[in-house]
Design an enzyme around this catalytic site. Structure first.
Site, short mmCIF file in Angstrom:
data_model
loop_
_atom_site.label_atom_id
_atom_site.label_comp_id
_atom_site.label_asym_id
_atom_site.label_seq_id
_atom_site.Cartn_x
_atom_site.Cartn_y
_atom_site.Cartn_z
N ASN A 161 -14.87 7.26 2.92
CA ASN A 161 -14.67 8.20 1.80
C ASN A 161 -15.10 9.64 2.10
O ASN A 161 -16.04 10.17 1.50
CB ASN A 161 -15.45 7.70 0.58
CG ASN A 161 -14.55 6.92 -0.37
OD1 ASN A 161 -13.32 7.01 -0.29
ND2 ASN A 161 -15.16 6.15 -1.26
N LYS A 221 -6.33 1.66 4.74
CA LYS A 221 -5.49 1.76 3.53
C LYS A 221 -4.57 2.96 3.67
O LYS A 221 -4.99 4.02 4.14
CB LYS A 221 -6.40 1.94 2.30
CG LYS A 221 -7.27 0.74 1.98
CD LYS A 221 -8.40 1.10 1.03
CE LYS A 221 -9.59 1.66 1.77
NZ LYS A 221 -10.70 2.10 0.90
N ALA A 224 0.85 3.40 -0.82
CA ALA A 224 1.86 2.38 -1.11
C ALA A 224 2.36 1.67 0.16
O ALA A 224 3.04 0.64 0.09
CB ALA A 224 3.04 3.02 -1.83
N ALA A 253 -8.28 4.08 -6.69
CA ALA A 253 -7.40 3.10 -6.04
C ALA A 253 -8.13 2.45 -4.87
O ALA A 253 -8.20 1.22 -4.76
CB ALA A 253 -6.12 3.78 -5.55
N GLY A 254 -8.70 3.28 -4.01
CA GLY A 254 -9.41 2.75 -2.83
C GLY A 254 -10.64 1.94 -3.23
O GLY A 254 -10.92 0.90 -2.64
N ASP A 255 -11.37 2.41 -4.23
CA ASP A 255 -12.60 1.72 -4.66
C ASP A 255 -12.28 0.32 -5.21
O ASP A 255 -12.98 -0.65 -4.93
CB ASP A 255 -13.32 2.50 -5.78
CG ASP A 255 -13.56 3.95 -5.40
OD1 ASP A 255 -13.65 4.24 -4.20
OD2 ASP A 255 -13.64 4.79 -6.32
P1 ADP Z 1 -7.70 6.06 -1.62
O1 ADP Z 1 -7.63 5.81 -3.11
O2 ADP Z 1 -9.05 5.73 -1.05
O3 ADP Z 1 -7.17 7.41 -1.22
P2 ADP Z 1 -5.17 4.75 -0.95
O4 ADP Z 1 -4.41 5.87 -1.55
O5 ADP Z 1 -4.77 4.32 0.41
O6 ADP Z 1 -6.75 4.97 -0.92
O7 ADP Z 1 -5.02 3.54 -1.95
C1 ADP Z 1 -5.80 2.36 -1.84
C2 ADP Z 1 -4.95 1.17 -2.22
O8 ADP Z 1 -4.44 1.36 -3.55
C3 ADP Z 1 -3.73 0.97 -1.33
O9 ADP Z 1 -4.03 0.21 -0.19
C4 ADP Z 1 -2.80 0.23 -2.29
O10 ADP Z 1 -3.15 -1.14 -2.34
C5 ADP Z 1 -3.12 0.86 -3.63
N1 ADP Z 1 -2.21 1.98 -3.90
C6 ADP Z 1 -2.47 3.30 -3.85
N2 ADP Z 1 -1.37 4.05 -4.17
C7 ADP Z 1 -0.39 3.16 -4.43
C8 ADP Z 1 0.98 3.26 -4.85
N3 ADP Z 1 1.58 4.43 -5.04
N4 ADP Z 1 1.68 2.11 -5.03
C9 ADP Z 1 1.10 0.90 -4.85
N5 ADP Z 1 -0.18 0.73 -4.47
C10 ADP Z 1 -0.92 1.84 -4.25
#
Ligand code: ADP
Length: 309
Positions: A161, A221, A224, A253-255
């Site tokens: 993070n 991660k 999408a 989303a990541g958390d």
């Molecule tokens: P962070 O929130 O740490 O930046 P990500 O953007 O990679 O991390 O998102 C973490 C997880 O949330 C992804 O691995 C996925 O499972 C889900 N996610 C995030 N954005 C999307 C999206 N647009 N559609 C579907 N799943 C998503």
């Protein structure tokens, strides 16, 4: 040893509601993960410092309501929780303003003795934000204690993070992250953060560097796009995430992904299954505004998504 202890900072969140009215909430990366872990039935404790104020009372009440154990939380006589405000910009993007330099959580691990009971958990979860907000001396204490904990069979999960403005400079962030990865059993990284931290424009370069670390379990991660998993430095295994058609807000989303992923791994699911569990959790969260989605709304979205996919 039982359950997970998540370590970090929870802040007061002020989010736009109907301008000029703001909505009050409480959030923070490891805090969000702790709450979603509890919703998935994992015994979880949150470790932080709070104040003696009414917001600290409300945070403790929210944790209790979510069935997160609060015994690792101590309360500073003067300091308060940090605060941040979300501002919506005309182009639809969001910006964040923080008041957290003097927060109580900044004093985590400043004493040589760790919080009583912390290292009795089966797993410790922390993030790059946890490391960024504490002093270099506190980080050194924590790293020594984590090394000892692992030698006794404890496991460490870490999400880097990277938030540049929390660090004095990029090199300190790089060195600290590298040190923590050497103490990590499950690394849950985000490609965007890796590229920012290491100044890498090309995904292939980041992935080659990360794989060469030879970590026991490494998850990358990518929003999408399929998450990538490498075990013991082996080949990348692409693991699809669930499709979400109505993304409203990707905060946390990541958390929440980390919470789902770790809950599955603690139940001995394999990494691909754990990615699906993480993606379902994140997929439910991003269909709603804010980091901590109301429990009923979360459960409904989670159920709908698991039936669709
Ligand atoms: P962070 O929130 O740490 O930046 P990500 O953007 O990679 O991390 O998102 C973490 C997880 O949330 C992804 O691995 C996925 O499972 C889900 N996610 C995030 N954005 C999307 C999206 N647009 N559609 C579907 N799943 C998503």
């Amino acid at each position: 040893m039982k359950g997970i202890a998540a370590i970090g900072e929870v802040m007061i969140e002020l989010a736009p509601l109907h301008p000029p009215t703001l909505r009050l909430g409480y959030a923070g990366d490891t805090y969000n993960t702790a709450i979603y872990l509890a919703r998935h039935g994992v015994p979880v404790s949150y470790c932080t410092h709070l104040g003696q104020d009414r917001h600290s009372d409300a945070i403790l009440a929210q944790l209790a309501h979510e069935q997160v154990n609060t015994q690792l939380i101590s309360r500073h006589p003067i300091r308060l929780p940090g605060l941040y405000m979300i501002n919506n910009l005309p182009d639809g993007e969001r910006e964040f303003s923080y008041w957290r330099d003097q927060s109580a959580a900044r004093l985590l691990f400043s004493e040589v003795q760790p919080p009583v009971g912390l290292f009795e958990h089966a797993m410790i979860y922390l993030s790059g934000i946890t490391l960024a907000i504490i002093s270099p001396e506190a980080r050194a204490h924590l790293f020594e204690q984590l090394a000892d904990y692992r030698a006794r069979g404890g496991r460490v999960a870490f999400d880097s993070n990277y938030r540049p403005r929390l660090w004095p400079d990029q090199a300190t962030a790089q060195n600290t992250t590298r040190q923590c990865l050497q103490l990590t059993d499950i690394a849950l990284l985000t490609l965007d953060d890796e590229q920012l931290l290491w100044g890498e424009a090309d995904e292939a370069i980041s992935l080659a560097r990360l794989r060469a670390l030879g970590l026991t379990e490494l998850v990358v991660k990518r929003g999408a796009k399929p998450a990538l998993v490498s075990e013991q430095g082996g080949d990348w295994q692409p693991c699809p995430v669930v499709k979400v058609s109505n993304v409203i807000d990707t905060t946390a989303a990541g958390d929440s992904f980390n919470a789902g992923y770790l809950s599955a791994r603690l139940m001995s699911a394999n990494c691909a299954t754990a990615v699906r569990t993480g993606a379902l959790c994140a997929g439910a969260v991003i269909q709603h505004k804010g980091a901590i989605v109301d429990r009923d709304a979360y459960n409904t979205s989670h159920q709908d998504l698991s039936q669709q996919s």
